[in-house]
Design a protein around this motif. Structure first.
Motif, PDB file in Angstrom:
ATOM      1  N   ASN A 454       0.626  -3.944   3.636  1.00  0.00           N
ATOM      2  CA  ASN A 454      -0.099  -3.476   2.448  1.00  0.00           C
ATOM      3  C   ASN A 454       0.308  -2.065   2.064  1.00  0.00           C
ATOM      4  N   ARG A 455       1.481  -1.628   2.514  1.00  0.00           N
ATOM      5  CA  ARG A 455       1.990  -0.298   2.196  1.00  0.00           C
ATOM      6  C   ARG A 455       3.179  -0.410   1.244  1.00  0.00           C
ATOM      7  N   TRP A 468       1.898   4.526  -0.471  1.00  0.00           N
ATOM      8  CA  TRP A 468       0.658   4.073  -1.091  1.00  0.00           C
ATOM      9  C   TRP A 468       0.030   2.938  -0.284  1.00  0.00           C
ATOM     10  N   ASP A 469      -1.296   2.837  -0.380  1.00  0.00           N
ATOM     11  CA  ASP A 469      -2.046   1.692   0.128  1.00  0.00           C
ATOM     12  C   ASP A 469      -2.424   0.842  -1.077  1.00  0.00           C
ATOM     13  N   ASP A 471      -4.258  -1.786  -1.308  1.00  0.00           N
ATOM     14  CA  ASP A 471      -5.629  -2.287  -1.325  1.00  0.00           C
ATOM     15  C   ASP A 471      -6.613  -1.250  -1.828  1.00  0.00           C
ATOM     16  N   THR A 472      -6.349   0.016  -1.549  1.00  0.00           N
ATOM     17  CA  THR A 472      -7.267   1.078  -1.981  1.00  0.00           C
ATOM     18  C   THR A 472      -6.701   1.911  -3.126  1.00  0.00           C
ATOM     19  N   LEU A 476      -1.046   7.943   0.509  1.00  0.00           N
ATOM     20  CA  LEU A 476      -1.224   8.360   1.897  1.00  0.00           C
ATOM     21  C   LEU A 476      -0.352   9.560   2.247  1.00  0.00           C
TER      22      LEU A 476
END
Length: 656
Positions: A454-455, A468-469, A471-472, A476
């Motif tokens: 998920n990155r 980046w994530d 899901d959120t 990062l």
């Protein structure tokens, strides 16, 4: 008068062999007297008798005695000892010849544990993906049953070798001996030989780079001044490949889909208004991982930027994206958790928590949908989702305000990530047709992307990379260090590699964002990168390909290859081969050294070996004016080149 041929003479009678029952009484008396002699006397008697024999009689003795002295030493030994002796043979051709000696030897050489050792010795166990593909494509058709299924024990009893059952012995095989190691070895050995020698050219396609000018004298044709500027040339800009399809995006706004099995042009997708700069292929089937966007529609989430479009889809298209179940029974998948790795000692190793890295060929695993899908983006600022089977455009997703430059799809999730010249990274739900996230932070064009789990890692002309994530939507890490524009990134979940116009490659820690190494060696733009668990391969506009070892913290140079006389336009490697293409019109194949001392099961997930150098094998095609793209799977290779002013697509097969 007809001529009557003379009658054919009857065949001569065969020589009569003396029978013990018809022997002369004197011979019987002599044999009885001979049997009563002592051992020393018998030898003296035989020696004296041989001295009196004529040459023809000696020849008779030789032909009679020779078969009596032959001894099948493998049959005389226990099967376990025989298999242990055979395990020292590392040449498969020797084993194949030995299988022709007798039925017993043939049955003995069918033992699966023996061929498992051969697979490990020849490096065919190092790539877990190869084993998984063989299961999916071959074993279900052969009636193979998983070791943990209710019928596994019954199948094991039926498949036990007669040479063991006749003696009441158990074969020294692992718990998963039902896996056909012998067939798998033969398949991989022939496939590898095809790569090393020359594969089969399935099909070659040629197309004009520039369409012919219209003829104003023809009815319905407009003069050039009435048509506006010339159409974009049919230059390939992107490629994606899996076991079924080869997808090529062109600068003239079209997308060609070729069959990877036959090489035939199956579809031409028309819908984009400008050039296509990025394509991604989603393979059919697969298993969903992570969060299910169809079950959890993010209702009330402020980051969801658009409404879903799936309500307006026709039933066939809803089935194509996996929203409705197809009438046909789903395909059986052999990649579940319950099936262990046949080359591991204690079952399949646990997958890393970071997720599965993206495929170098541009394809991604599906989430269980029955059809293959294509996601594309380009200069018209639109992201389109296509059904490969029907050729229909399922969704047209809008949101970007400038050219879409890069595109990736997550494994096992209907999430596509796109980067644009509008300085944003956007996350899309391609199953329901909506925009999920807008990731902002870059100050210049987003040039490249890579995903793992998920990155997402994005590289930009602002000289930074961002992690980046999806899901959120959180950023990062911001990776700073490059002095010029970044053109390529690679991400395996643990490390991030980035290269650009400053001729350097930087390696970053994905969890902390710290710079681990600054790698030098290129003298021009670094435009190609690929990470494996043990090696980093880089390609530059200077024509060089450099491999670095990821073992330890020094990231030492393994090999510098003067691969091409011009810019490296394509680079891809796996556990055995390295394929490069260049603007000098050549595609070159290199082979990595094999590790003979690797323990069984230890190398199934870490190819190639650290510090392994590669040797040049051959040119994979005839020289051309330029090679734009090259991509391959285990059995298929697609080469996009320019020859005689035309765009040429060559599709090669290495399938046994």
């Amino acid at each position: 008068m007809p001529i009557i041929p003379p009658p054919t003479p009857a065949p001569s009678p065969p020589p009569q062999q003396p029978s013990p029952s018809r022997s002369d009484p004197e011979v019987s008396t002599h044999v009885s007297a001979f049997s009563s002699l002592s051992s020393a006397a018998r030898r003296q008697h035989l020696y004296a008798l041989i001295q009196e024999c004529t040459p023809s009689e000696l020849l008779f003795l030789s032909t009679t005695i020779a078969p009596l002295l032959k001894r099948d030493f493998l049959r005389a030994l226990p099967p376990e000892v025989s298999l242990y002796i055979l395990s020292f043979i590392d040449d498969p051709r020797t084993l194949a010849r030995a299988a022709l000696v007798s039925r017993y030897w043939n049955e003995l050489l069918k033992d699966e544990y023996l061929w498992k050792t051969m697979c490990i010795r020849h490096g065919f166990s190092r790539d877990a993906e190869a084993v998984e593909c063989y299961r999916r494509d071959h074993l279900r058709d052969d009636g193979w049953i998983a070791p943990n299924s209710p019928d596994a024990g019954r199948q094991g009893e039926q498949s036990q070798s007669p040479l063991f059952s006749a003696r009441g012995l158990q074969p020294p095989r692992p718990q998963d001996y039902n896996f056909p190691y012998r067939k798998f070895f033969i398949y991989e050995y022939i496939r590898t030989s095809n790569w090393l020698n020359k594969g089969k050219l399935l099909r070659i396609h040629r197309a004009l780079l520039h369409p012919p000018p219209p003829d104003p004298s023809m009815p319905g044709q407009l003069a050039q001044q009435d048509q506006g500027p010339l159409a974009n040339p049919a230059i390939p800009t992107s490629i994606a490949i899996d076991g079924q399809w080869v997808v090529v995006g062109l600068a003239n706004s079209r997308i060609h889909i070729f069959s990877a099995r036959t090489g035939v042009l199956s579809r031409t997708l028309i819908g984009h208004e400008s050039g296509v700069w990025a394509v991604a292929l989603i393979s059919e089937g697969g298993q969903r991982v992570g969060q299910d966007t169809s079950i959890h529609p993010y209702e009330g989430d402020s980051l969801v930027a658009s409404e879903a479009q799936d309500g307006a889809l026709s039933p066939p298209l809803r089935t194509a994206v996996g929203l409705d179940k197809a009438d046909a029974p789903p395909k059986m998948l052999l990649r579940g958790r319950s099936i262990p790795d046949p080359f591991s000692n204690g079952g399949r190793p646990e997958r890393p928590r970071t997720g599965k890295p993206s495929h170098a060929g541009g394809a991604s695993d599906g989430w269980g949908q029955p059809n293959s899908l294509v996601v594309s983006g380009g200069c018209d600022k639109e992201l389109r989702v296509w059904d490969v089977k029907s050729g229909y455009c399922i969704y047209t997703l809008r949101g970007h305000t400038s050219t879409i430059r890069c595109l990736k799809v997550l494994h096992g999730r209907p999430l596509a990530v796109s980067g644009s010249r509008d300085r944003t990274v956007r996350v899309w739900d391609v199953q329901r047709g909506r925009l999920l996230r807008v990731l902002e932070g870059h100050t210049q064009s987003v040039r490249c992307l890579d995903v793992c789990g998920n990155r997402v890692v994005s590289g930009s002309y602002d000289c930074t990379c961002r992690v980046w994530d999806v899901d959120t939507g959180a950023c990062l890490h911001v990776l700073r260090g490059h002095f010029h524009q970044i053109y390529t990134v690679a991400f395996d979940g643990v490390r991030i590699a980035s290269g650009g116009l400053d001729t350097t490659v930087r390696v970053w820690d994905a969890s902390t964002g710290a710079c681990l190494a600054l790698l030098q060696g290129h003298t021009a733009l670094v435009c190609q990168l690929q990470l494996t668990p043990t090696m980093l391969a880089t390609g530059g506009s200077d024509g060089r390909v450099i491999t670095f070892s990821l073992k330890g913290s020094n990231f030492s140079v393994v090999q510098r290859l003067a691969a091409h006389d011009s810019s490296v336009s394509g680079l891809q490697l796996d556990e055995r081969f390295l394929v490069t293409s260049g603007n000098d019109g050549r595609v070159r194949l290199y082979e990595f050294e094999r590790g003979e001392g690797r323990p069984a099961g230890a190398g199934a997930t870490a190819p190639p070996l650290p510090g392994a150098q590669c040797r040049f094998v051959r040119d994979m095609c005839e020289p051309s004016e330029s090679v734009w793209k090259v991509a391959y799977t285990r059995e298929t290779c697609a080469i996009l080149s320019k020859k005689a002013g035309k765009m040429v697509v060559e599709i090669w097969s290495f399938k046994p």
